[in-house]
Design a protein around this motif. Structure first.
Motif, PDB file in Angstrom:
ATOM      1  N   HIS A  30      13.355  32.373   0.400  1.00 35.12           N
ATOM      2  CA  HIS A  30      13.821  33.596  -0.264  1.00 35.12           C
ATOM      3  C   HIS A  30      13.622  33.515  -1.771  1.00 35.12           C
ATOM      4  O   HIS A  30      13.146  34.471  -2.413  1.00 35.12           O
ATOM      5  CB  HIS A  30      15.306  33.823   0.047  1.00 35.12           C
ATOM      6  N   LEU A  31      13.962  32.370  -2.370  1.00 26.59           N
ATOM      7  CA  LEU A  31      13.836  32.240  -3.830  1.00 26.59           C
ATOM      8  C   LEU A  31      12.381  32.286  -4.258  1.00 26.59           C
ATOM      9  O   LEU A  31      12.030  32.948  -5.258  1.00 26.59           O
ATOM     10  CB  LEU A  31      14.485  30.928  -4.282  1.00 26.59           C
ATOM     11  N   LEU A  32      11.494  31.621  -3.516  1.00 29.47           N
ATOM     12  CA  LEU A  32      10.074  31.643  -3.871  1.00 29.47           C
ATOM     13  C   LEU A  32       9.498  33.050  -3.772  1.00 29.47           C
ATOM     14  O   LEU A  32       8.755  33.495  -4.667  1.00 29.47           O
ATOM     15  CB  LEU A  32       9.297  30.690  -2.957  1.00 29.47           C
ATOM     16  N   LEU A  33       9.826  33.761  -2.700  1.00 30.27           N
ATOM     17  CA  LEU A  33       9.282  35.106  -2.528  1.00 30.27           C
ATOM     18  C   LEU A  33       9.866  36.085  -3.537  1.00 30.27           C
ATOM     19  O   LEU A  33       9.184  37.032  -3.965  1.00 30.27           O
ATOM     20  CB  LEU A  33       9.552  35.601  -1.102  1.00 30.27           C
ATOM     21  N   SER A  34      11.125  35.873  -3.933  1.00 28.10           N
ATOM     22  CA  SER A  34      11.792  36.811  -4.834  1.00 28.10           C
ATOM     23  C   SER A  34      11.458  36.565  -6.299  1.00 28.10           C
ATOM     24  O   SER A  34      11.276  37.517  -7.071  1.00 28.10           O
ATOM     25  CB  SER A  34      13.316  36.721  -4.654  1.00 28.10           C
ATOM     26  N   ASP A  35      11.380  35.282  -6.697  1.00 30.31           N
ATOM     27  CA  ASP A  35      11.319  34.978  -8.128  1.00 30.31           C
ATOM     28  C   ASP A  35      10.071  34.224  -8.565  1.00 30.31           C
ATOM     29  O   ASP A  35       9.920  33.923  -9.744  1.00 30.31           O
ATOM     30  CB  ASP A  35      12.562  34.163  -8.524  1.00 30.31           C
TER      31      ASP A  35
END
Length: 771
Positions: A30-35
Motif C-alpha cells: 500500500h505504501l509503495l503504490l500510494s507514495d
C-alpha cells in the motif's frame, strides 16, 4: 546540498515483494503504490484453493485501503497492468524470478511463535535459502540486486541489556539444525504409532466413547494421535530453541535465516530490518488499521472480558511495540538506501530504547480504555476488570496450576452427574472456564519469555537513516518511534481498533438472541432444500425413545410391567432384588449399553410374549403418555405433515413401543426370543440396536427405502447415540447428557429441551391435536 527524495531514488525501480497477503506485506505494498509512484512491483503469491495468484492479488487490491490508488489507476486490472505484476509460487518451491529486478523485499515467513518445528525451518530457513538462490541466479556484478530481509528484533534470543544493530553472536551449526528440524515430522509421526502412545490414547478414548461404539473410540484415538503429533512438533522445537538460547522456534529459525542472508551478503547488497512487536497503524493507511490478531490483541481482549487475572511480567519490564506504518516506512527508506556489497546493514525498528513502554503503563492505559468503554457481560452489565498486582511469574504459574487442577476435578464430577438442566448448565460453565484456562496456559507459556525479556534494542542506525531524509520525506515516511504518545495510541487508536470487530460480533449475537424463536421452529413445505435439489419423501426423521421422547428407561418400564402382576410382599421382594443389582447394571450401562440391555432383558425370562403385548395394549398407554413430551409429539407430526418418513429406533423391547406405533412409519425395536410355546427365554432374537449398530442399520434402511440421510434428521439424548446423530445431516440433541451436550456445542448442533408431560389424562391420537 539537496537530498534526493525517497520517491526519486526509487523511481523506475522494479521490486519483488514476498508476503503481500500478510499484515506487513500488505501495508508495504500500500505504501509503495500510494507514495512511491515510480516504482513497479512484482508480488510472489501462492495460489490458494481454486484461486490462482493473480486472483488473490486482485482481491487484495480490492480492499478498502487500496481504493484511492485503484481509482486513480482506473481499476484493479489497470493498476495490475501498469504497476503490479504477479509471480505465482511460494517459498516451498521458489520459481525463477523475473529479469530486471532492482530489489527484493522478503516479508513472507512463518510468524507464529510456536509453529511445528519442521514448518518453522521449512519457511524461515529453507524458504529464505531458496529465495536467495534465485536472486543469485540473476545477480550481475554491474547491477547488484538489493535484498531487504524482514526479520525480528527478537533474534537476540534470551540475552539481556542493550542489543546493537548487528549480527547475532552464536556458533550454531546451521546445516545440522536444518537437517534435524526437517526430519522431526517423520520421526514424531513414527513415535506416535508406538504402542506406548497408541495404548494411552486408545484407553482414554475407550473410557470416553465405548458406549457409542468401538469405531467411535477408534476415530477418537486417531484424532488424539494426530493432536499429539502437532503438540510434540511444537514442543521439541521450543525446547531445542531454548536449549540454544532463543525464546521459541520462531526466533530460533529467524536467527538461522539471518545466517543464510549474511552468507549471501558477502557478494551482494543486503539490508536486514528487525521490527519488534508490530501492532496497528498509528496514521497510515488510517489510524488503527490492522489485519488479524497479532501478539497483544488476544491479551487485550481477554483482559477486557475479565478473563486475564494476572500476567507474568514485572511492572517495569519494557514491552517493545511499534506501529506497522512505522515498520513499512522504515523498509521503504531502507529500500531507497542500499548498502555497499559485502557490508550488510542492520536496522531495528523498535521503541524501547528511546520511548520505552512498560507493562505497567500498558496495563494502566488498557484498563483506562475499558473503564471508559467496557465490554458487556450479558445481563450483568460491564465485565469486571481484574486488578493486576504483577506478583511475578512464579505466583502467576501457581495460580494457573491451582485453577487447572480444580477444573479437572470439577470436570470429572460433572461428567458423571446424572443428566439435568443444572448438570448441563454446570457443564457449559465448566467448558467456558476450561477454554479460558487453555487460553491462559497457551498465551502465558507463549509470552512468558517475552514478558521476562529485559532487552533494549538500539535503533541508532534507524534513527540516522530517518534523519538523513528530507523534511518532506520525514513527514511522508515517518518512522521515528520516539514521537509515539503511548496513552493516545493505546486508548484512542489501538484498543478501539482491536475491539471494534468483537463488539460488532457481540451485538450481532445479542440481536440474534433477541429475535430468536424460543420455541421449536416449524418444518415448512413438503420437502427440505439441499442446495439445488429439493427432496420430499426422501427425507427421514429418526427418533430415539427413552430419554428423548419419554422420561423413562428400561429398568423403570420393566418394573412397571412386572409389579402389576405381583402382590404387595412380592413387589417389595422384587424391588429389593432389582435394587441390589442396580450398581452392577449402572456400571454395565456406562461400559457398554448392549451388555446392560441384555442384563435387563434376562429378567423377562419365563414371561409369555403374548401376555406382555396384552399388558402393553391394555395398560401401558397411560404410563407412556404420562412421560411423553408434547414437544416431541408436535415435532413428529410436523415431520409427517412435511411428508417425511418417521422412524422410531430404540433398544427397548417391541411390546413397550406399541403405544407409539401410530406415530411412526416404521418402528425398529429389540425382539425378545421365545421358545415354541411363546415363552420368553431371557435372550434377544438379535443384537440390540445401540451405538454404531444404529448408524449401520440406518444406512442400510435408507438405501433400501431411497432415503437421503444427508437431508434427514436425527433426535437423541445420550452420548451413546452419537453414531445415530452423526449419520444424519441434521442432528438434534434432546435434553442431552453432559458428554453429548458438549459434543453438540462443539459441533454447533441444534440442542432442544423437550419437557415431559405433566398430565396423565392425555390421549394419543396422531391424526388430531395433542390435547
Amino acid at each position: 546540498m539537496t537530498v534526493a527524495s525517497v520517491a526519486e531514488r526509487l523511481s523506475g525501480r522494479h521490486v519483488l515483494l514476498t508476503g503481500v497477503t500478510g499484515f506487513v506485506g500488505e501495508a508495504l505494498l500500500h505504501l509503495l503504490l500510494s507514495d512511491v509512484p515510480g516504482v513497479r512491483v512484482t508480488a510472489l503469491v501462492r495460489p490458494k484453493g481454486s484461486t490462482n495468484a493473480a486472483g488473490r492479488t486482485a482481491a487484495l487490491l480490492g480492499k478498502p485501503i487500496f481504493a484511492p490508488v485503484v481509482e486513480a489507476a482506473g481499476g484493479v486490472e489497470a493498476l495490475m497492468a501498469a504497476r503490479v505484476g504477479v509471480l505465482e509460487g511460494d517459498l516451498a518451491d521458489v520459481p525463477a524470478l523475473p529479469e530486471g529486478l532492482d530489489a527484493v523485499v522478503h516479508c513472507a515467513g512463518d510468524v507464529s511463535f510456536d509453529p511445528p518445528v519442521d514448518e518453522g525451518f521449512r519457511t524461515n530457513v529453507l524458504g529464505t535459502r531458496d529465495l536467495v538462490r534465485r536472486i543469485q541466479e540473476l545477480d550481475d556484478p554491474d547491477r547488484r540486486i538489493h535484498y531487504v530481509h524482514i526479520s525480528t528484533a527478537y533474534v537476540a534470543g534470551r540475552r539481556r541489556g542493550s542489543i546493537p544493530e548487528g549480527t547475532v553472536d552464536h556458533d550454531v551449526d546451521l546445516e545440522a539444525e536444518l537437517a534435524w528440524g526437517l526430519a522431526q515430522r517423520r520421526q514424531i509421526e513414527h513415535q506416535s504409532r508406538s504402542a506406548f502412545v497408541l495404548e494411552r490414547e486408545r484407553r482414554r478414548a475407550e473410557r470416553a466413547h465405548s458406549r457409542a461404539g468401538m469405531l467411535t473410540a477408534a476415530s477418537a484415538t486417531e484424532a488424539a494421535r494426530k493432536e499429539w503429533v502437532k503438540r510434540e512438533l511444537v514442543r521439541v522445537g521450543t525446547e531445542r530453541a531454548r536449549s540454544l538460547g532463543w525464546t521459541d522456534c520462531y526466533t530460533f529459525t529467524k536467527a538461522l535465516g539471518e545466517r543464510v542472508v549474511e552468507a549471501h551478503a558477502a557478494t551482494a547488497r543486503v539490508s536486514i530490518v528487525r521490527p519488534s512487536i508490530i501492532e496497528s497503524a498509528l496514521v497510515t493507511p488510517h489510524p488503527g488499521w490492522i489485519e488479524g490478531f497479532k501478539m497483544a490483541e488476544p491479551l487485550i481482549l481477554a483482559y477486557g472480558r475479565g478473563e486475564l487475572p494476572e500476567f507474568p511480567a514485572a511492572a517495569d519490564t519494557i514491552v517493545d511495540i511499534v506501529p506497522v506504518d512505522h515498520v513499512v516506512a522504515a523498509v521503504v527508506a531502507v529500500l531507497a538506501s542500499p548498502p555497499e556489497v559485502g557490508a550488510p546493514a542492520y536496522f531495528h525498528v523498535s521503541s524501547g530504547d528511546r520511548n520505552p513502554l512498560t507493562f505497567r503503563q500498558l496495563y494502566d492505559n488498557v484498563r483506562a480504555y475499558f473503564d471508559e468503554h467496557p465490554f458487556a457481560a450479558g445481563d450483568r452489565g460491564a465485565a469486571r476488570l481484574p486488578d493486576w498486582r504483577f506478583p511475578g511469574a512464579q505466583s502467576v504459574e501457581r495460580l494457573l496450576s491451582t485453577s487447572e487442577r480444580a477444573h479437572k476435578v470439577a470436570d470429572y464430577v460433572v461428567g458423571r452427574t446424572p443428566r439435568s438442566d443444572r448438570a448441563r448448565e454446570l457443564a457449559r460453565k465448566l467448558d467456558q472456564q476450561g477454554r479460558r484456562l487453555e487460553f491462559l496456559r497457551r498465551y502465558l507459556d507463549l509470552y512468558h519469555e517475552y514478558a521476562q525479556a529485559e532487552l533494549r534494542f538500539s535503533d541508532a542506525h534507524t534513527l540516522a537513516l530517518f534523519e538523513s531524509l528530507s523534511p518532506e520525506d520525514r513527514e511522508r515516511f515517518a518512522f521515528d518511534t520516539a514521537v509515539v504518545d503511548w496513552a493516545h495510541y493505546l486508548r484512542e487508536v489501538h484498543c478501539p481498533a482491536v475491539t471494534a470487530p468483537v463488539r460488532r460480533m457481540d451485538e450481532a449475537r445479542r440481536a440474534r438472541k433477541r429475535n430468536a424463536d424460543l420455541g421449536l421452529r416449524p418444518l415448512s413445505g413438503a420437502g427440505v432444500s439441499t442446495g439445488s435439489t429439493t427432496t420430499g419423501s426422501a427425507v427421514a426423521a429418526f427418533f430415539d425413545m427413552d430419554g428423548t421422547l419419554l422420561s423413562s428407561n428400561v429398568i423403570e418400564t420393566y418394573l412397571w410391567l412386572r409389579l402389576r402382576e405381583q402382590s404387595g410382599s412380592e413387589r417389595v421382594t422384587e424391588l429389593g432384588r432389582v435394587a441390589a443389582r442396580l450398581p452392577g447394571l449402572v456400571r454395565a450401562e456406562r461400559r457398554e449399553r448392549s451388555a446392560f440391555l441384555r442384563a435387563v432383558y434376562r429378567e423377562y425370562a419365563g414371561a409369555r410374549l403374548a401376555d406382555l403385548e396384552a399388558v402393553a395394549d391394555a395398560h401401558l398407554t397411560d404410563h407412556v403418555l404420562a412421560r411423553l413430551s408434547p414437544d416431541a409429539v408436535r415435532r413428529i407430526r410436523e415431520h409427517r405433515a412435511a411428508g417425511h418418513h418417521t422412524v422410531l429406533i430404540t433398544g427397548a423391547i417391541r411390546p413397550l413401543t406399541r403405544p407409539l406405533a401410530p406415530l411412526f412409519d416404521h418402528v425398529e425395536a429389540a425382539e425378545l426370543a421365545v421358545d415354541d410355546r411363546g415363552v420368553c427365554t431371557g435372550y434377544l432374537a438379535a443384537s440390540p440396536l445401540v451405538g454404531e449398530s444404529r448408524a449401520a442399520w440406518m444406512r442400510q434402511y435408507a438405501a433400501d427405502q431411497g432415503l437421503d440421510l444427508g437431508s434427514s434428521y436425527g433426535y437423541a439424548d445420550s452420548h451413546s447415540d452419537l453414531p445415530l446423530l452423526e449419520a444424519v445431516g441434521r442432528p438434534v440433541a434432546v435434553r442431552p447428557d453432559v458428554p453429548l451436550f458438549r459434543h453438540a456445542r462443539r459441533h454447533r448442533w441444534t440442542i432442544v429441551d423437550w419437557a415431559s408431560s405433566t398430565s396423565t389424562t392425555r390421549t394419543l391420537n396422531p391424526a388430531g391435536d395433542l390435547s
